[in-house]
Design a protein around this motif. Structure first.
Motif, mmCIF file in Angstrom:
data_model
loop_
_atom_site.group_PDB
_atom_site.id
_atom_site.type_symbol
_atom_site.label_atom_id
_atom_site.label_comp_id
_atom_site.label_asym_id
_atom_site.label_seq_id
_atom_site.Cartn_x
_atom_site.Cartn_y
_atom_site.Cartn_z
ATOM 1 N N ALA A 24 0.951 -1.197 -0.073
ATOM 2 C CA ALA A 24 0.025 0.001 -0.075
ATOM 3 C C ALA A 24 0.812 1.046 0.139
ATOM 4 C CB ALA A 24 -1.119 -0.105 1.271
ATOM 5 N N ARG A 56 2.609 -4.486 -12.620
ATOM 6 C CA ARG A 56 2.453 -3.447 -11.858
ATOM 7 C C ARG A 56 3.179 -3.279 -10.449
ATOM 8 N NH1 ARG A 56 -3.252 -4.284 -13.812
ATOM 9 N NH2 ARG A 56 -3.495 -3.232 -15.666
ATOM 10 N N GLY A 66 -0.490 4.581 -7.625
ATOM 11 C CA GLY A 66 -1.781 4.131 -7.952
ATOM 12 C C GLY A 66 -2.283 2.703 -7.958
ATOM 13 N N LEU A 67 -1.069 1.901 -7.327
ATOM 14 C CA LEU A 67 -1.293 0.451 -7.410
ATOM 15 C C LEU A 67 -2.413 0.019 -6.689
ATOM 16 C CD1 LEU A 67 0.267 -2.455 -8.178
ATOM 17 C CD2 LEU A 67 1.017 -2.295 -5.702
ATOM 18 N N ASP A 68 -3.366 -0.894 -7.135
ATOM 19 C CA ASP A 68 -4.399 -1.455 -6.487
ATOM 20 C C ASP A 68 -3.923 -2.636 -5.679
ATOM 21 O OD1 ASP A 68 -6.487 -2.987 -5.438
ATOM 22 O OD2 ASP A 68 -7.818 -2.711 -7.316
ATOM 23 N N GLY A 113 2.302 1.564 -3.333
ATOM 24 C CA GLY A 113 0.822 1.925 -4.094
ATOM 25 C C GLY A 113 0.489 3.465 -3.927
ATOM 26 N N GLU A 114 0.815 4.111 -3.048
ATOM 27 C CA GLU A 114 0.437 5.491 -2.765
ATOM 28 C C GLU A 114 1.112 6.146 -3.841
ATOM 29 O OE1 GLU A 114 1.141 6.245 1.213
ATOM 30 O OE2 GLU A 114 -0.462 5.104 1.973
ATOM 31 N N SER A 169 -0.690 -7.726 -13.471
ATOM 32 C CA SER A 169 -0.686 -7.225 -12.093
ATOM 33 C C SER A 169 0.583 -7.119 -11.264
ATOM 34 C CB SER A 169 -1.959 -7.961 -11.241
ATOM 35 O OG SER A 169 -3.134 -7.942 -11.846
ATOM 36 N N ALA A 182 -5.849 -5.961 -5.140
ATOM 37 C CA ALA A 182 -6.011 -6.864 -6.388
ATOM 38 C C ALA A 182 -4.571 -7.587 -6.648
ATOM 39 C CB ALA A 182 -6.284 -6.028 -7.376
ATOM 40 N N CYS A 183 -3.427 -6.799 -6.588
ATOM 41 C CA CYS A 183 -2.312 -7.504 -6.963
ATOM 42 C C CYS A 183 -1.939 -8.636 -6.145
ATOM 43 C CB CYS A 183 -1.099 -6.447 -7.118
ATOM 44 S SG CYS A 183 -1.444 -5.131 -8.266
#
Length: 216
Positions: A35, A108, A42-44, A38-39, A105, A47-48
């Motif tokens: 997370a 990403r 924009g990584l989810d 991801g911040e 994914s 889901a990944c």
């Protein structure tokens, strides 16, 4: 469909990865690091993590066995039923089907890990009043960079004529568990091993690649 090898280091790496080892750090810890990365991208993250878990479960049971985490020195050809034309045991190969969406994914995740490692380095330097400095490590997305890079590189190997030949040779048989490769199949095995060694040692040295390749 791709081919994965049975060499222990890569299997352990995947088991220790961002989505594969709940016992080592816990899903919450991995989710927090994902997370944080991801911040920046924009990584989810959830889901990944799910995609990584699906990839992990797509592996054959022998590569998902947590006993691999404690078998650093296990011979990769031990109990192998795959044989060269001269009868020598070979490192086993396993046909694995991975969803293209799940692989996307993971790419990403790789991007996010790289961005997170740059923004949150794992080494922190503290300056003392006398001019000296202390260096200490902290948890960082960069802790997973090598594992993610190598895993994505191996899973991204493009199927070709050699993988088609090997997939046919490795198709399940009921008569005998042993598979003896023909000269043509063994040539395909060696060429694939060259590609695999390059992918599985991504970010490593030429010596790392040569050592990995020597197993084959």
């Amino acid at each position: 469909m791709g081919l994965l090898h049975d060499a222990r280091p890569a299997a352990r790496a995947l088991s220790r990865g961002l989505g594969g080892s709940q016992a080592r750090r816990g899903r919450g810890h991995r989710a927090r690091l994902a997370a944080r990365a991801g911040e920046l991208t924009g990584l989810d993250a959830p889901a990944c993590l799910d995609a990584w878990a699906r990839v992990h479960h797509a592996l054959p049971r022998v590569l998902r066995d947590r006993a691999l985490l404690h078998q650093d020195r296990a011979a990769p050809t031990r109990r192998s039923t795959l044989r060269a034309p001269d009868g020598r045991p070979l490192v086993p190969l396993h046909a694995v089907t991975v969803s293209e969406d799940d692989l996307l994914s993971l790419r990403r995740v790789r991007r996010a890990i790289r961005a997170g490692a740059r923004a949150m380095p794992s080494l922190v330097v503290t300056r003392r009043p006398d001019g000296s400095a202390d260096v200490h490590g902290i948890a960082s997305p960069g802790d997973y960079r090598g594992t993610v890079d190598r895993t994505v590189a191996v899973l991204s190997l493009t199927p070709d004529g050699d993988t088609d030949v090997l997939a046919e040779a490795l198709a399940p048989r009921t008569a005998t568990p042993r598979t003896d490769l023909s000269d043509e199949q063994y040539a395909a095995y060696r060429r694939f091993a060259d590609r695999l060694a390059a992918a599985a040692t991504t970010g490593g040295s030429g010596g790392d690649r040569a050592l990995f390749r020597s197993r084959y």
